[in-house]
Design a protein around this motif. Structure first.
Motif, PDB file in Angstrom:
ATOM      1  N   UNK A  86      -3.213  10.148   2.250  1.00 45.56           N
ATOM      2  CA  UNK A  86      -4.044   9.019   2.662  1.00 45.56           C
ATOM      3  C   UNK A  86      -4.977   9.441   3.797  1.00 45.56           C
ATOM      4  N   UNK A  87      -4.423  10.110   4.798  1.00 48.52           N
ATOM      5  CA  UNK A  87      -5.252  10.601   5.905  1.00 48.52           C
ATOM      6  C   UNK A  87      -6.338  11.526   5.380  1.00 48.52           C
TER       7      UNK A  87
ATOM      8  N   UNK B  20      -5.129   4.375   0.018  1.00 52.63           N
ATOM      9  CA  UNK B  20      -6.500   4.880   0.183  1.00 52.63           C
ATOM     10  C   UNK B  20      -7.509   3.776  -0.124  1.00 52.63           C
ATOM     11  N   UNK B  21      -7.277   3.039  -1.193  1.00 52.31           N
ATOM     12  CA  UNK B  21      -8.187   1.941  -1.539  1.00 52.31           C
ATOM     13  C   UNK B  21      -8.200   0.883  -0.445  1.00 52.31           C
TER      14      UNK B  21
ATOM     15  N   UNK C 184     -11.807   2.285  13.108  1.00 54.01           N
ATOM     16  CA  UNK C 184     -10.744   3.274  12.941  1.00 54.01           C
ATOM     17  C   UNK C 184      -9.781   2.730  11.896  1.00 54.01           C
ATOM     18  N   UNK C 185      -9.244   3.610  11.054  1.00 55.74           N
ATOM     19  CA  UNK C 185      -8.142   3.208  10.187  1.00 55.74           C
ATOM     20  C   UNK C 185      -6.885   3.891  10.718  1.00 55.74           C
ATOM     21  N   UNK C 186      -5.853   3.091  10.929  1.00 52.68           N
ATOM     22  CA  UNK C 186      -4.613   3.550  11.551  1.00 52.68           C
ATOM     23  C   UNK C 186      -3.565   3.670  10.461  1.00 52.68           C
ATOM     24  N   UNK C 187      -3.253   4.911  10.089  1.00 49.94           N
ATOM     25  CA  UNK C 187      -2.373   5.189   8.943  1.00 49.94           C
ATOM     26  C   UNK C 187      -0.981   5.534   9.445  1.00 49.94           C
TER      27      UNK C 187
ATOM     28  N   UNK D  67       0.836  -1.196   0.000  1.00 50.34           N
ATOM     29  CA  UNK D  67       0.000   0.000   0.000  1.00 50.34           C
ATOM     30  C   UNK D  67       0.878   1.257   0.000  1.00 50.34           C
ATOM     31  N   UNK D  68       2.031   1.192  -0.631  1.00 53.97           N
ATOM     32  CA  UNK D  68       3.000   2.273  -0.530  1.00 53.97           C
ATOM     33  C   UNK D  68       2.569   3.507  -1.312  1.00 53.97           C
TER      34      UNK D  68
END
Length: 280
Positions: free
Chosen positions: A79-80, A39-40, A52-55, A32-33
């Motif tokens: 991405x955030x 994002x996908x 929650x998504x932890x980026x 996912x670099x």
């Protein structure tokens, strides 16, 4: 009170889905670099039910070198911003105050610092100013040398004492008590026996009085589960069954949240825990 409250879905643990925007994370480094892929992936985790998504833009696997500040910002901010614009609850996984501030500025609402504010003291000031939730992990130094510090008298007592001290310092600095989450840091300056001992005594960590996050997902110590002596360890993607078992153990111990790669499988496991508890 301003800021975003700590996510607390009714009746179960919070599930944080991992979005590694890195080329070198132990489990899925490089997958996912690029921002579009990350994002996908974040959207897929949300569709699977992540709370929650932890980026994160810095690998914290043992031995990893740190990216530059500019590179970390380049990795995570698009991405955030995109996931927050979708309405997601986004946590920023960083040890740098400037990255935390920038991510909060584009929509993140939680700061997840594996150093618990020790790597960059100004990060705590960012959290206090934003009055946002903070996840503070037990930490003994950066990834490049942390496994050399995996020595404890009693790992459960030592980690509890260190987290209690960090809790007190963060609360004294102004982090809000109902928005501070502690994390025992499985795999961070800990060997397999240390990790198993902490999982066996999560009650002692829960007793510290703060919400507790557990992040066992796909970690190295799970690669030896069910593997004969002398055989190679399971690769990270083949550790999901063992991960799910740790999630059940953690949920039964009363933890606040689980940081995982497989959101759908974790939610199924939590549903089983809830159904059994409902029939006691």
């Amino acid at each position: 009170m301003t800021g975003h409250p700590l996510p607390t879905p009714a009746g179960r643990c919070v599930v944080l889905g991992v979005v590694n925007v890195t080329p070198d994370s132990f489990s899925d480094g490089g997958d996912w670099f690029e921002p579009e892929a990350a994002i996908a992936h974040g959207r897929a985790l949300l569709a699977a039910g992540a709370d929650v998504v932890d980026v994160g833009g810095e690998s914290t696997r043992p031995g990893a070198e740190r990216p530059t500040l500019d590179e970390e910002l380049r990795r995570v901010l698009p991405v955030v911003e995109a996931l927050a614009a979708d309405g997601a609850v986004v946590s920023i996984d960083t040890m740098r105050a400037s990255v935390a501030a920038a991510a909060l500025g584009v929509g993140a609402v939680v700061v997840n610092d594996v150093s618990g504010g020790l790597a960059d003291s100004e990060l705590v000031e960012v959290v206090v100013a934003a009055q946002c939730p903070m996840i503070a992990m037990h930490w003994r130094g950066h990834s490049v040398g942390m496994q050399q510090r995996a020595a404890y008298g009693d790992v459960v007592a030592d980690v509890c004492a260190a987290l209690a001290s960090r809790r007190d310092a963060l609360l004294a600095a102004g982090v809000l008590p109902d928005r501070l989450v502690l994390d025992p840091g499985l795999g961070f300056a800990k060997n397999a026996e240390h990790n198993w001992a902490l999982l066996a005594h999560l009650d002692a960590l829960v007793a510290l009085g703060q919400p507790l996050l557990v992040g066992a997902s796909r970690k190295t110590f799970l690669g030896r589960v069910g593997v004969p002596d002398g055989a190679p360890a399971r690769p990270p993607r083949d550790r999901e069954n063992a991960t799910t078992a740790t999630s059940v153990i953690a949920a039964q111990a009363g933890v606040w949240g689980l940081r995982v790669h497989d959101v759908a499988g974790t939610l199924d496991a939590l549903a089983v825990v809830d159904l059994v508890e409902a029939h006691r």
